[in-house]
Write a protein that holds these residues in place. Sequence first.
Motif, PDB file in Angstrom:
ATOM      1  N   HIS A 263       0.714  -1.193   0.073  1.00  0.00           N
ATOM      2  CA  HIS A 263       0.234  -0.282   0.042  1.00  0.00           C
ATOM      3  C   HIS A 263       1.000   1.247  -0.011  1.00  0.00           C
ATOM      4  O   HIS A 263       2.169   1.219   0.546  1.00  0.00           O
ATOM      5  CB  HIS A 263      -0.856   0.038   1.285  1.00  0.00           C
ATOM      6  CG  HIS A 263      -2.187   1.054   1.361  1.00  0.00           C
ATOM      7  ND1 HIS A 263      -1.657   2.248   1.881  1.00  0.00           N
ATOM      8  CD2 HIS A 263      -3.337   1.025   0.785  1.00  0.00           C
ATOM      9  CE1 HIS A 263      -2.766   3.168   1.724  1.00  0.00           C
ATOM     10  NE2 HIS A 263      -3.678   2.453   0.914  1.00  0.00           N
ATOM     11  N   TYR A 316      -5.350   8.374  -1.248  1.00  0.00           N
ATOM     12  CA  TYR A 316      -4.718   7.125  -0.629  1.00  0.00           C
ATOM     13  C   TYR A 316      -5.053   6.567   0.784  1.00  0.00           C
ATOM     14  O   TYR A 316      -4.491   5.739   1.309  1.00  0.00           O
ATOM     15  CB  TYR A 316      -3.090   7.099  -0.899  1.00  0.00           C
ATOM     16  CG  TYR A 316      -2.423   6.752  -2.385  1.00  0.00           C
ATOM     17  CD1 TYR A 316      -2.917   5.963  -3.002  1.00  0.00           C
ATOM     18  CD2 TYR A 316      -1.634   7.917  -2.596  1.00  0.00           C
ATOM     19  CE1 TYR A 316      -2.549   5.999  -4.495  1.00  0.00           C
ATOM     20  CE2 TYR A 316      -1.198   7.777  -3.762  1.00  0.00           C
ATOM     21  CZ  TYR A 316      -1.561   6.774  -4.769  1.00  0.00           C
ATOM     22  OH  TYR A 316      -1.124   6.579  -6.043  1.00  0.00           O
ATOM     23  N   PRO A 320      -6.369  -0.541   0.032  1.00  0.00           N
ATOM     24  CA  PRO A 320      -5.773  -0.897  -1.362  1.00  0.00           C
ATOM     25  C   PRO A 320      -6.657  -1.459  -2.478  1.00  0.00           C
ATOM     26  O   PRO A 320      -6.424  -1.223  -3.443  1.00  0.00           O
ATOM     27  CB  PRO A 320      -4.516  -1.727  -1.234  1.00  0.00           C
ATOM     28  CG  PRO A 320      -4.715  -2.457   0.123  1.00  0.00           C
ATOM     29  CD  PRO A 320      -5.546  -1.447   0.891  1.00  0.00           C
TER      30      PRO A 320
END
Length: 471
Positions: A263, A316, A320
């Motif tokens: 990630h 983000y 993920p």
Amino acid sequence: MDKSWMHADRRSRTYELGVEEFLRFAVENASDVNNICCPCSKCGSIDGMISARVIKDHLYFNGVDESYKDWVWHGEPSRATVNANEGESEATVDMVEDGDAADNIGLGDQEEKGASEDEEFFENGEDEQYSVESNDFMRLVEDGDKALYPGCTKHTKLNALIQTYNLKAKHGMSDVCYSDMLIMIGIVLPEGNEIPGSHYEAKKTLATLGMDYKKIHACPNDCILYRGQHADASSCPTCGESRWKLGKDNIEKQGRKDEFMRHPADAPTWKLVDQKWPEFGNDPRNLRLALSSDGFNPHSSLSSRYSCWPVILVTYNLPPWLCMKRKFMMLTLLISGPKQPGNDIDVYMQPLIDDLKALWDGIDGVYDAFRGEYFKLRAVLFWTINDFPAYGNLSGSVTKAYNGCPICCENTKPHRLSHGQKMSHIGHRRWLPRHHPYRRLTKEFNNLPEFETAPEPLSGEEVLKRVEGMT
């Protein structure tokens, strides 16, 4: 039950009380309160399977279907059932009054037996047609006879639905594409057509044909299926693995700290931001963003004089498996014109840059619905995602000719091909380990060994120093 309200004005108190009484009756007799037939004039008592709250809105906006006199879809027995029951009761009473005492005793036993049989008949016989499965089948039968639109004699609702669904399967249409196609067909056909408005409605109708599916859990170690005697088990009887929780190996894998990046949180950039600006990193609600942009021709023709540059921000802060999904990306700019902006794209990026600066300083008064509080939202831009030509446009760096490598800069090793006159860049063996065998190879590359080390990329401060004073 009084049904005179069905003919009253929808704005009247009589209609309001009638709607409330109907909803109360429907909820009391519903097997699933979230799947009740809607009796409005648009749904027609059999098309809509929705909650009572939505039905109430339908009844006020669309009005009630006045032809729906027997509420058989909502728990009321049909007139035929009631008449048959009353007729049989009257006949039994007449027989008892005309018979003698001995016959009365026998008839009494038969009455008791007959009552139980009638109850069993009404429970398992005629009333069975009003079960959920039977209702679905009856709707399917009615759809098979229902005209596609008023006056249509060639196609029925079910026929059109099956044909369009076959088209979806044949050409691999997505669910969204199929829903859009249904909406378009519904617009083209005359008013009052029976085309479903979405893929969900079409699939719900076709599920009656046996095209539905059932999910069955399986042991993570492929030992058993949770069905039959193991349908309610919470762990695997063979290996003991939990049915609901991740195994130990998966938990350790998710929390493992190693050299692999699973990630963006594992990237050095994420850790650098947390270390350099700890007040930013301490609040997980602050956004970590990436910018992606590239140009394309939406008309799929190289001769068309049109260019389109979408500029997208990726968040983000999500897991993920979600952060790169389309619905979680933000289209911030759409630069269109007769030609691509090239290196002048920075002019069009100014509104976005101003917003990013404001987000870095922080936006006060952002409401956190989960915690029920207001907080200061901040955001940082990590990097850009693009191909090499777009990288040159966005960064302003040279990506061709003698200094075409943005990492090596003046240490780029260019070589112009003697026949094609194109520029190539060699020296990529400098990034190999010091004693790698490829460094000593000569004929396979440029007839020279490679002993140099890889150049160090410029830091942000060095790049800023180089571009200071440029306009």
